[in-house]
Scaffold this active site. Structure first.
Site, PDB file in Angstrom:
ATOM      1  N   PRO A   1      29.272  58.927  43.129  1.00 27.16           N
ATOM      2  CA  PRO A   1      27.920  58.377  43.040  1.00 27.16           C
ATOM      3  C   PRO A   1      27.836  56.883  43.304  1.00 27.16           C
ATOM      4  CG  PRO A   1      28.776  58.930  40.866  1.00 27.16           C
ATOM      5  CD  PRO A   1      29.723  59.524  41.864  1.00 27.16           C
ATOM      6  N   ASN A   2      26.780  56.530  43.998  1.00 25.70           N
ATOM      7  CA  ASN A   2      26.395  55.135  44.290  1.00 25.70           C
ATOM      8  C   ASN A   2      27.257  54.459  45.356  1.00 25.70           C
ATOM      9  OD1 ASN A   2      24.243  55.094  42.320  1.00 25.70           O
ATOM     10  ND2 ASN A   2      25.855  55.096  40.789  1.00 25.70           N
TER      11      ASN A   2
ATOM     12  N   ARG B   1      25.099  46.950  47.166  1.00 23.74           N
ATOM     13  CA  ARG B   1      25.296  47.099  45.721  1.00 23.74           C
ATOM     14  C   ARG B   1      26.300  46.056  45.213  1.00 23.74           C
ATOM     15  NH1 ARG B   1      29.173  51.799  43.188  1.00 23.74           N
ATOM     16  NH2 ARG B   1      28.653  51.426  41.012  1.00 23.74           N
TER      17      ARG B   1
ATOM     18  N   TYR C   1      31.860  44.577  44.955  1.00 23.59           N
ATOM     19  CA  TYR C   1      32.319  45.602  45.914  1.00 23.59           C
ATOM     20  C   TYR C   1      32.416  45.100  47.353  1.00 23.59           C
ATOM     21  CZ  TYR C   1      31.356  48.663  41.955  1.00 23.59           C
ATOM     22  OH  TYR C   1      31.361  49.248  40.719  1.00 23.59           O
TER      23      TYR C   1
ATOM     24  N   ASN D   1      37.526  58.363  45.170  1.00 18.56           N
ATOM     25  CA  ASN D   1      36.834  57.319  44.420  1.00 18.56           C
ATOM     26  C   ASN D   1      35.652  58.011  43.756  1.00 18.56           C
ATOM     27  OD1 ASN D   1      35.465  55.221  43.307  1.00 18.56           O
ATOM     28  ND2 ASN D   1      35.522  53.911  45.122  1.00 18.56           N
TER      29      ASN D   1
ATOM     30  N   ALA E   1      31.414  56.290  38.892  1.00 17.58           N
ATOM     31  CA  ALA E   1      31.265  56.347  37.435  1.00 17.58           C
ATOM     32  C   ALA E   1      31.698  57.688  36.837  1.00 17.58           C
ATOM     33  CB  ALA E   1      29.815  56.045  37.061  1.00 17.58           C
TER      34      ALA E   1
ATOM     35  N   HIS F   1      34.821  57.949  34.661  1.00 20.25           N
ATOM     36  CA  HIS F   1      34.836  57.607  33.235  1.00 20.25           C
ATOM     37  C   HIS F   1      34.152  58.655  32.364  1.00 20.25           C
ATOM     38  CE1 HIS F   1      35.896  53.945  35.266  1.00 20.25           C
ATOM     39  NE2 HIS F   1      34.678  53.793  35.744  1.00 20.25           N
TER      40      HIS F   1
ATOM     41  N   ASP G   1      39.350  68.848  35.291  1.00 22.65           N
ATOM     42  CA  ASP G   1      39.749  70.260  35.293  1.00 22.65           C
ATOM     43  C   ASP G   1      39.913  70.803  36.715  1.00 22.65           C
ATOM     44  OD1 ASP G   1      39.797  70.351  32.548  1.00 22.65           O
ATOM     45  OD2 ASP G   1      37.904  71.451  32.320  1.00 22.65           O
TER      46      ASP G   1
ATOM     47  N   GLU H   1      43.849  58.500  43.004  1.00 20.60           N
ATOM     48  CA  GLU H   1      42.616  57.933  42.449  1.00 20.60           C
ATOM     49  C   GLU H   1      42.475  56.500  42.955  1.00 20.60           C
ATOM     50  OE1 GLU H   1      42.592  57.757  38.155  1.00 20.60           O
ATOM     51  OE2 GLU H   1      40.849  56.433  38.119  1.00 20.60           O
TER      52      GLU H   1
ATOM     53  N   HIS I   1      39.916  52.916  43.287  1.00 26.89           N
ATOM     54  CA  HIS I   1      38.724  52.116  42.962  1.00 26.89           C
ATOM     55  C   HIS I   1      38.764  50.828  43.766  1.00 26.89           C
ATOM     56  CE1 HIS I   1      37.876  54.859  39.746  1.00 26.89           C
ATOM     57  NE2 HIS I   1      39.152  54.766  39.394  1.00 26.89           N
ATOM     58  N   ILE I   2      37.614  50.434  44.255  1.00 27.58           N
ATOM     59  CA  ILE I   2      37.503  49.199  45.037  1.00 27.58           C
ATOM     60  C   ILE I   2      37.760  47.997  44.130  1.00 27.58           C
ATOM     61  CG2 ILE I   2      35.872  47.764  46.348  1.00 27.58           C
ATOM     62  CD1 ILE I   2      34.452  50.502  47.083  1.00 27.58           C
ATOM     63  N   SER I   3      37.135  48.008  42.971  1.00 28.65           N
ATOM     64  CA  SER I   3      37.260  46.895  42.025  1.00 28.65           C
ATOM     65  C   SER I   3      38.425  47.146  41.068  1.00 28.65           C
ATOM     66  CB  SER I   3      35.955  46.755  41.224  1.00 28.65           C
ATOM     67  OG  SER I   3      35.737  47.920  40.442  1.00 28.65           O
TER      68      SER I   3
ATOM     69  N   ARG J   1      37.055  44.748  34.067  1.00 22.76           N
ATOM     70  CA  ARG J   1      35.608  44.897  33.908  1.00 22.76           C
ATOM     71  C   ARG J   1      35.259  45.448  32.518  1.00 22.76           C
ATOM     72  NH1 ARG J   1      33.261  47.893  38.954  1.00 22.76           N
ATOM     73  NH2 ARG J   1      31.340  46.994  38.093  1.00 22.76           N
TER      74      ARG J   1
ATOM     75  N   ARG K   1      34.911  51.169  31.539  1.00 20.26           N
ATOM     76  CA  ARG K   1      35.590  51.501  32.806  1.00 20.26           C
ATOM     77  C   ARG K   1      37.106  51.595  32.647  1.00 20.26           C
ATOM     78  NH1 ARG K   1      31.359  50.783  36.552  1.00 20.26           N
ATOM     79  NH2 ARG K   1      29.915  49.172  35.843  1.00 20.26           N
TER      80      ARG K   1
END
Ligand code: DQA
Length: 151
Positions: free
Chosen positions: A10-11, A18, A23, A79, A82, A85, A92, A103, A105-107, A112, A116
């Site tokens: 999402p997002n 954003r 990001y 990625n 959210a 988390h 599952d 896994e 993540h950009i940040s 943070r 997170r």
């Protein structure tokens, strides 16, 4: 040639506008172009997707599981945004299919907010990468190539 399936949650469709201070200013289309080059360089086909819906991401993990069984999947780079988390369902799905998954993540999520710092994905991921900006996608593709001889 095996496929790397890159799933964005999402997002991430909002990349470019954003929170650019977090990001960066590259769009998701720019990230796809970067991933195309990295897949070319590492001998992979690229399948690049984004969804704002948890269930769709779950179904894509199931599809990845079928591809892995068929021998056509190099692995998944996820990625989950959210959902990282919050999503026991993604946890599952990864555990249930046994897909080889990085896994991403950009940040740097650990620098943070506290919410997170916990990931439902990390315990079922082969590896975890964060904080490299969007270039992390290219690094993850190279890492996927390097781990191809691992179970
Ligand atoms: C993110 C980090 C998550 O905490 C956040 O919810 C995102 C993006 C990242 O790429 O840094 O949507 O996964």
């Amino acid at each position: 040639m095996k496929t790397v399936l890159i799933l964005n949650g999402p997002n991430l469709n909002l990349l470019g506008t954003r929170e650019p201070q977090v990001y960066g200013s590259q769009t998701l289309a720019d990230v796809q172009t970067l991933c195309d080059s990295a897949c070319d360089a590492n001998g992979f086909d690229l399948d690049f997707r984004q969804s704002n819906h948890e269930g769709e991401l779950v179904e894509w993990i199931h599809e990845a599981g079928r591809m892995q069984t068929a021998g056509t999947l190099a692995g998944v780079i996820l990625n989950a945004g959210a959902y990282t988390h919050t999503s026991a369902a993604l946890h599952d799905a990864i555990k249930g299919t046994g897909v080889k998954l990085i896994e991403l993540h950009i940040s740097n999520v650990f620098a943070r907010e506290a919410f997170r710092h916990h990931s439902y994905i990390s315990p079922v991921a082969k590896a975890v990468m964060c904080g490299f900006g969007v270039n992390g996608y290219a690094l993850a593709i190279a890492a996927m190539a390097a781990m191809q001889d691992q179970p």
